[in-house]
Design an enzyme around this catalytic site. Structure first.
Site, mmCIF file in Angstrom:
data_model
loop_
_atom_site.group_PDB
_atom_site.id
_atom_site.type_symbol
_atom_site.label_atom_id
_atom_site.label_comp_id
_atom_site.label_asym_id
_atom_site.label_seq_id
_atom_site.Cartn_x
_atom_site.Cartn_y
_atom_site.Cartn_z
ATOM 1 C CG HIS A 162 -9.819 -52.454 -27.267
ATOM 2 N ND1 HIS A 162 -11.186 -52.586 -27.417
ATOM 3 C CD2 HIS A 162 -9.266 -53.454 -27.999
ATOM 4 C CE1 HIS A 162 -11.450 -53.627 -28.196
ATOM 5 N NE2 HIS A 162 -10.309 -54.155 -28.567
ATOM 6 C CG ASP A 386 -14.867 -42.426 -50.492
ATOM 7 O OD1 ASP A 386 -14.002 -41.530 -50.454
ATOM 8 O OD2 ASP A 386 -15.522 -42.711 -51.512
#
Length: 443
Positions: A162, A386
């Protein structure tokens, strides 16, 4: 004790994927900004994206090549963080020999069960996300695992430190990688997905970097962040709760009847408010007088001058919410929680950096109090990733087991809705589910 599912996974191959060489000369390091330092001690962010009907025999060579090409632009993800024990000069180191670990595995677990919404054993997800092992004083910051489920689909698991990237930077990378894979080497992609890497745009007039470095040093060894960690707790479950636009509208109308200020509350505040109130009830800790909720706000447009939307790194501010427990467990608990969250969101319009010098200490304080926090955002558009196999069937944020957060994404089948992922011990999950069902029934 929960059954072990680790035997259902078989590791097949592992590759080191280096950024495809480009004409540009790479800088040898990127300094960690004060935004990055906020997350220096956080557990890595682990996500799973489940896709149906992907044929990995033909897709795997393309996946490797598209990852290498995406890393040409996002080359810091192949780098490593300095593991300076004194935390005096944290930076992201980059070199021509950098790589990202890509593991391929096969699982005999049930793809459709794992990618459902119902409560599932958390231990089943652990083998699907890759580790970030450190070596010789260097900390890798990104790893990928592709797990194949026979005749069903694949799960792409990612682990990212992070302190290197927030949700916006991560999602932009995933959208770029998937676009390259789907469309070819030179897709007509939005330049907004290409990272802006110049750290000089992060101005620090208040000297927050120095303050945060001192706080990190003084808090070394502080166990507070471990208070969120459910690792080792028996029967931890992961489940998803969907808030359709219709449900959110009904929640707003109900909240407005109870609290006039809630009339303008955002869908984010409405969903989080109900979840916060429900979890306070499910946990049943009647000795607490105050309850705490924490979330982050995107700071790219809030700085002066604004930081580019495609800036790569962290650019988040810390927000704290407090409420009386008696209000949250009352009949109007969801409305009270929504109202408290919305007031803090509205206050950001005046100054998102008020009290910023305390952010690192605030995080440790909130962890010690086991505050409910938020990971992810419905604004990120993670379901738009996608690879050519269609939208993900499901996205899970596995690391919420370690960070005490609820996971937010947009809904899959409808615009304007919100999905909330929760990792809870079984008895708390059952209590929350009962509260959630009853709350929606009574709307």
């Amino acid at each position: 004790m929960a059954p072990s599912h680790h035997h259902k996974l078989k590791m097949l191959e592992q590759w080191r994927i280096s950024p495809l060489p480009g004409s540009a000369t790479l800088p040898c390091s990127l300094p960690s900004t004060y935004f990055d330092l906020l997350f220096y001690c956080f557990h890595p962010v682990q996500r799973l994206l489940f896709y149906e009907s992907a044929n990995l025999e033909t897709e795997l060579p393309k996946l490797k090549h598209s990852l290498s090409l995406a890393l040409r632009y996002y080359y810091p993800l192949a780098g490593s963080l300095t593991r300076d024990s004194e935390v005096q000069k944290p930076e992201l180191l980059c070199s021509q020999s950098d790589f990202v670990s890509l593991t391929v595995a096969v699982s005999r677990d049930d793809f459709y069960q794992l990618s459902g919404d119902h409560a599932r054993d958390m231990a089943r997800f652990h083998p699907l996300v890759p580790p970030l092992p450190a070596s010789s004083g260097r900390q890798p910051v990104f790893a990928v695992q592709v797990t194949v489920f026979a005749d069903a689909g694949v799960a792409i698991g990612t682990t990212v430190h992070h302190a290197v990237a927030d949700g916006s930077s991560y999602t932009n990378f995933m959208k770029l990688w998937s676009s390259i894979h789907r469309l070819g080497e030179l897709p007509a992609i939005s330049t907004g997905l290409l990272p802006f890497l110049d750290r000089s745009v992060v101005h620090d007039p208040a000297g927050l970097r120095s303050i945060f470095l001192k706080d990190l040093q003084s808090l070394r060894g502080d166990p507070s962040l471990n208070a969120w960690d459910l690792t080792g707790v028996p029967d931890v479950q992961l489940a998803t709760f969907a808030f359709s636009r219709d449900i959110l509208d009904k929640l707003r109308r109900r909240a407005t009847c109870k609290r006039k200020t809630a009339a303008q509350a955002s869908p984010y505040a409405l969903a989080c408010g109900l979840v916060w109130a429900g979890l306070v009830r499910a946990r049943g800790d009647s000795n607490r007088k105050k309850e705490h909720f924490g979330f982050v706000t995107g700071c790219r447009p809030r700085t002066n001058p604004p930081i580019p939307s495609n800036y790569f790194g962290n650019c988040l501010g810390i927000c704290r919410v407090e409420a009386e427990r008696s209000e949250l467990v009352g009949d109007d608990g969801a409305a009270a929680a929504t109202d408290a969250i919305w007031k803090v969101i509205k206050s950001l319009e005046e100054d998102a950096f008020r009290g910023a010098e305390n952010w690192i200490r605030d995080v440790h304080d909130y962890a010690a109090k086991k505050a409910l926090t938020v990971a992810g955002s419905p604004k990120l558009g993670i379901y738009e990733v996608d690879f050519g196999w269609g939208r993900p069937r499901k996205v899970e944020l596995v690391s919420i087991e370690r960070t005490g957060a609820l996971a937010l994404t947009e809904t899959r089948g409808e615009k304007g809705g919100i999905e909330v992922g929760l990792a809870l011990p079984k008895h708390e999950m059952e209590g929350f589910l009962s509260y959630f069902v009853n709350s929606l029934y009574n709307l």
